[in-house]
Design an enzyme around this catalytic site. Structure first.
Site, PDB file in Angstrom:
ATOM      1  N   HIS A 137       0.800  -1.070  -0.083  1.00 17.39           N
ATOM      2  CA  HIS A 137       0.007   0.071   0.117  1.00 17.39           C
ATOM      3  C   HIS A 137       1.024   1.355  -0.029  1.00 17.39           C
ATOM      4  CE1 HIS A 137      -3.866  -1.865   1.781  1.00 17.39           C
ATOM      5  NE2 HIS A 137      -3.396  -2.629   0.977  1.00 17.39           N
ATOM      6  N   CYS A 176      -6.267   1.856   5.789  1.00 18.95           N
ATOM      7  CA  CYS A 176      -6.884   0.718   6.242  1.00 18.95           C
ATOM      8  C   CYS A 176      -6.202   0.272   7.665  1.00 18.95           C
ATOM      9  CB  CYS A 176      -6.866  -0.281   5.314  1.00 18.95           C
ATOM     10  SG  CYS A 176      -4.977  -0.836   5.129  1.00 18.95           S
ATOM     11  N   GLU A 225       0.876   3.696   1.808  1.00 20.44           N
ATOM     12  CA  GLU A 225       1.549   4.148   3.287  1.00 20.44           C
ATOM     13  C   GLU A 225       2.659   3.423   3.642  1.00 20.44           C
ATOM     14  OE1 GLU A 225      -3.055   4.520   3.527  1.00 20.44           O
ATOM     15  OE2 GLU A 225      -1.735   3.401   2.449  1.00 20.44           O
TER      16      GLU A 225
END
Length: 154
Positions: free
Chosen positions: A53, A83, A55
């Site tokens: 992801h 998330c 991040e």
């Protein structure tokens, strides 16, 4: 450190890069003392890695660059609400604040709910809705296009 629109614009430009690569369009930048330390965008499809992801990619780069897993004094700007997995990484990295654009609307626990857990040993500020229309519009366009292609295929 307070919200700065230029960092969210950079996160959005990274999300657009992910979109162009047929990845879910999410971008993230990590900032310390007003300077971008690292950035990332989704690379799950290209890398066949469920953890790739935006991040996580940005956190890994920042940890290497700063030579520490504790990103004390750093903030993250991300085009989509993190998330649960990414919030875990954000909390473990000790990021000070999270600024995000679009809200996740899939029924999962929100990033804010996670941050408010009393038993956590680190508290991270979380602030959402920055450039919300641009960020959510990009996500919506991506999934609309995916559904259209799928429908045309069958």
């Amino acid at each position: 450190m307070s919200y700065d629109e230029k960092f969210m614009k950079k996160a959005l430009s990274l999300a657009k890069k992910a979109y162009a690569l047929d990845e879910v369009p999410v971008g993230a930048v990590i900032v310390k003392d007003g300077e971008i330390v690292s950035s990332g965008y989704n690379k799950r499809e290209k890398s066949n890695d469920a953890t790739a992801h935006a991040e996580i990619n940005a956190i890994k780069k920042a940890c290497r660059k700063l030579n520490d897993f504790r990103l004390i004094g750093c903030d993250i700007y991300v085009s989509l609400e993190p998330c649960v997995m990414c919030m875990g990484a954000i909390l473990n990295a000790r990021l000070e604040n999270v600024y995000f654009g679009a809200y996740i609307s899939n029924g999962s626990i929100s990033a804010e709910e996670l941050c408010l857990r009393a038993e956590l040993n680190h508290k991270t500020g979380i602030f959402g809705g920055y450039m919300k229309d641009e960020c959510s519009g990009l996500i919506s366009s991506y999934f609309k296009e995916k559904r259209k292609k799928k429908k045309e295929k069958y």
